[in-house]
Design an enzyme around this catalytic site. Structure first.
Site, short mmCIF file in Angstrom:
data_model
loop_
_atom_site.label_atom_id
_atom_site.label_comp_id
_atom_site.label_asym_id
_atom_site.label_seq_id
_atom_site.Cartn_x
_atom_site.Cartn_y
_atom_site.Cartn_z
N LYS A 1 0.84 -1.20 0.00
CA LYS A 1 0.00 0.00 0.00
C LYS A 1 0.87 1.25 0.00
O LYS A 1 0.61 2.21 -0.74
CB LYS A 1 -0.95 -0.03 1.22
CG LYS A 1 -2.05 -1.07 1.06
CD LYS A 1 -2.85 -1.33 2.33
CE LYS A 1 -3.82 -2.49 2.11
NZ LYS A 1 -4.53 -2.91 3.31
N GLN B 1 -4.74 -1.33 9.52
CA GLN B 1 -4.62 -2.67 8.92
C GLN B 1 -5.27 -3.72 9.83
O GLN B 1 -4.99 -3.79 11.03
CB GLN B 1 -3.13 -3.00 8.69
CG GLN B 1 -2.87 -4.30 7.99
CD GLN B 1 -3.40 -4.32 6.56
OE1 GLN B 1 -3.28 -3.36 5.81
NE2 GLN B 1 -4.01 -5.43 6.17
N ASP C 1 -11.25 3.05 4.23
CA ASP C 1 -11.65 1.65 4.13
C ASP C 1 -13.17 1.51 4.09
O ASP C 1 -13.70 0.41 3.92
CB ASP C 1 -11.11 0.86 5.34
CG ASP C 1 -10.08 -0.18 4.92
OD1 ASP C 1 -10.00 -0.45 3.70
OD2 ASP C 1 -9.39 -0.71 5.80
#
Ligand code: NAP
Length: 291
Positions: free
Chosen positions: A52, A96, A119
């Site tokens: 990422k 994460q 997200d």
């Protein structure tokens, strides 16, 4: 069988994002910023985070990475998120998952500013998705939607898969993949069936579908007995089997059928990262437009 060229689709999208960021930089001298948080040292998570960060660098997004110790308390995570929420250089925050030691991730996600929730897992953003009446509304309102399902929709659109009035079966009902994907497919007027571990007659249900998306995390679970010819098969699963990555679909079993499908690796995975970049850009625009 036709393999969908997801790498090409995701490279083209990445190029578009890069051009938009170059333009922002030329006009404002600023770049969108993404903060990533990794708690602990889960090897798979470390790999995802590295990919990422690298993807951010490639398109010109500034990345701000934070490693937290495995034993960090929920309070430590919340304190860090508070600082990142207040930092105007940061447009997106990605925590994460999974968190170690079965920490409740949702409490941490809820503390991320919905404007920075790249997200799309904050209740505010998932609520906006659920309340949307159409795909156009989701796009016009720049709603932050979970990256993997949004990436799946992009793959379906770019591979010229018809969605409207088609029957789509989504196997898996997680907040990360299955649920938001079902809402997205519905917004494009598919007839959506959500399947899960308690679903009976899964084979027959899948056989009736024009689109099957599998997100269960079971290697080779879906074989030719589950699908009909002409289906589009999207394999979201990522499974490690004797040091190799494979999806939920038994590739050998379906390869001589008339199916259009995504590969694993190199399918939904790269697209997910590309949508993370796009969501960071959306968050940047949303902040600028005061939405
Ligand atoms: P998850 O939270 O573990 O959810 C798995 C879902 O699969 C659950 O809804 C479960 O049903 C269902 N399921 C399990 N066994 C089943 C069976 N035998 N028949 C039907 N349904 C079954 O997983 P997730 O986070 O959604 O991830 C799913 C997979 O996608 C994993 O392999 C993950 O690594 C992968 N993934 C890939 C990406 C990517 O970028 N490519 C991104 C995210 C996730 P119940 O709800 O009834 O338990």
């Amino acid at each position: 069988m036709e393999l969908i060229n997801c790498k090409k689709i995701s490279n083209e999208k990445t190029e578009e994002i890069k051009e938009k960021i170059d333009k922002i930089k030329r006009h404002t001298g600023k770049a969108p910023g993404l903060a990533t948080i990794l708690v602990g040292k889960n090897p798979a998570s470390q790999i995802y985070i590295r990919s990422k960060i690298k993807a951010c660098e490639n398109v010109g997004i500034k990345s701000f990475h934070h490693d937290l110790d495995e034993n960090s308390s929920k309070k430590d995570i919340l304190n860090l998120i508070k600082k990142l929420n207040e930092n105007s250089e940061i447009d997106g925050i990605l925590l994460q998952l999974p968190l170690p030691q079965n920490k409740d991730a949702q409490d941490c996600i809820n503390s991320i500013s919905p404007l920075k929730d790249v997200d799309g897992l904050h209740p505010f953003n998932s609520g906006l998705l659920n309340l949307s009446k159409s795909w156009d509304e989701i796009i016009k309102k720049n709603i932050l939607v979970s990256c993997t399902p949004f990436g799946v929709m992009h793959i379906l659109c770019k591979s010229s898969t018809e969605i409207e009035s088609k029957t789509a079966v989504v196997i898996g009902r997680s907040n990360l993949v299955g649920k938001p994907l079902s809402m997205l497919l519905l917004s494009k007027n598919a007839t959506v069936i959500m399947a899960h571990s308690k679903t009976k007659n899964l084979r027959e249900i899948c056989k009736s579908a024009d689109i099957v998306v599998t997100a269960i995390g079971k290697p080779s679970f879906i074989n030719r007995e589950f699908i009909k010819n002409g289906v589009t098969l999207i394999d979201v699963g990522i499974n490690r089997v004797s040091d190799k990555i494979c999806g939920d679909v038994d590739f050998n079993s379906v390869k001589d059928m008339d199916v259009k499908m995504t590969p694993v690796p190199g399918g939904v995975g790269p697209m997910t990262i590309t949508i993370l970049l796009e969501n960071t850009l959306k968050a940047f625009y949303n902040k600028k437009n005061g939405t």
